[in-house]
Design an enzyme around this catalytic site. Structure first.
Site, mmCIF file in Angstrom:
data_model
loop_
_atom_site.group_PDB
_atom_site.id
_atom_site.type_symbol
_atom_site.label_atom_id
_atom_site.label_comp_id
_atom_site.label_asym_id
_atom_site.label_seq_id
_atom_site.Cartn_x
_atom_site.Cartn_y
_atom_site.Cartn_z
ATOM 1 N N SER A 81 1.042 -1.222 0.299
ATOM 2 C CA SER A 81 0.066 -0.114 -0.156
ATOM 3 C C SER A 81 1.256 1.086 0.271
ATOM 4 O O SER A 81 0.409 2.472 -0.676
ATOM 5 C CB SER A 81 -0.384 0.514 0.901
ATOM 6 N N GLU A 82 2.045 1.160 0.656
ATOM 7 C CA GLU A 82 2.856 2.527 0.418
ATOM 8 C C GLU A 82 4.174 1.834 0.386
ATOM 9 O O GLU A 82 4.891 0.620 1.511
ATOM 10 C CB GLU A 82 3.050 3.364 1.464
ATOM 11 N N THR A 83 5.314 1.969 -0.249
ATOM 12 C CA THR A 83 6.943 2.712 0.124
ATOM 13 C C THR A 83 7.305 3.415 0.052
ATOM 14 O O THR A 83 7.413 4.679 -0.047
ATOM 15 C CB THR A 83 7.336 1.721 -1.231
#
Length: 299
Positions: free
Chosen positions: A46-48
């Protein structure tokens, strides 16, 4: 070509394959925005988060966050993951670190015990007006919720501590776990209300260390459902104080929220809300993490 260090870290948990996974690149200097977006898409979390040296003396470290489709200004679980990776790499003790992210310059508190616990001070608390009747009806239709299923104590409104979410309180945990939103309708609604994330929550049915259960949907930014969302449970704490839904000592309100149950990726977020004159003034979220794997890529 340069070699970059890449971690996959599960945040808000101490068990692998639970909590919320984040990609972490600890030596991101030299990556272009195009490169970062491609890496985030490839890792498909969902996020990096990408860790950079500071721009100036006002902070110790700079972070940038990307979903698979776009950059976002702040992310709770990726922040926990980033500072967990930094703590492991640099063998840090308990200390305060000042970070620069998309919403400003804020402190991070690292607590070393048997593991590391990371406390993130979130941004300014902002409350929008409750959704209009039209937008409320569109939202409930998108979530297949009836008015009778909404907790009447809970206004449906946008709340932010840096990356806003719509707060939607409902009565039933069974209904929470059975939700199957219309993602296209939610994406379209995001454009009109100026908020990409929807946090549906309910109170725990019996007294325990857990106060709330929740789910978060953000299809407009490429996240159909997020397992455990610090930028939702944090502002939820401020929301609960503002609307008199919890008891506190007029100085501090603390609680633990659980998320990810419907996805089989359970994680918990500890929240502290500072209170002055009966109003929430600052939110901190805390949690630990675990490394799933570490590798390298050449870009």
């Amino acid at each position: 070509m340069k070699v970059y260090t890449v971690y996959q870290i599960d945040a808000f948990t101490s068990e692998k394959f639970s909590g919320n996974p984040a990609g972490v690149i600890t030596n991101a200097q030299g990556l272009s925005e195009f490169d970062m977006q491609r890496i985030a898409r490839e890792l498909n979390n969902s996020e990096t988060v990408f860790i950079f040296p500071p721009d100036d003396a006002s902070h110790d470290v700079k972070l940038r966050y990307f979903t698979p489709t776009t950059e976002v200004p702040s992310c709770g679980h990726a922040t926990i993951a980033a500072h967990y990776a930094r703590s492991i790499e640099n063998q840090l003790g308990s200390e305060r670190v000042i970070q620069k992210i998309g919403i400003g310059i804020l402190p991070i508190d690292i607590v070393k015990n048997n593991n590391y616990t990371i406390w993130m001070t979130q941004g300014s608390i902002e409350f929008s007006d409750p959704l209009s009747t039209k937008d409320r009806q569109l939202l409930l239709s998108s979530l297949s919720l009836s008015e009778e299923e909404i907790d009447e104590r809970c206004p449906i409104q946008v709340v932010s501590t840096g990356h806003s979410k719509v707060m939607i309180g409902i009565k039933s945990i069974a209904k929470l776990h059975s939700l199957s939103p219309n993602m296209s309708m939610l994406s379209n609604l995001s454009k009109s209300i100026g908020c990409n994330g929807y946090y549906v929550f309910t109170f725990a049915s019996r007294p325990s260390t857990i106060l709330t259960h929740g789910r978060m949907f953000a299809p407009a930014i490429g996240i159909s459902e997020d397992p455990v969302t610090g930028n939702a449970i944090g502002p939820l704490g401020a929301y609960l104080v503002k609307h008199g839904l919890v008891e506190h000592d007029n100085s501090l309100f603390s609680f633990t929220g659980i998320q990810g149950e419907a996805m089989g990726r359970v994680g918990t977020v500890d929240v502290k809300v500072k209170i002055e004159n009966g109003k929430p003034t600052q939110v901190q979220i805390g949690g630990t993490a675990v490394i799933v794997f570490k590798t390298q890529i050449e870009v």
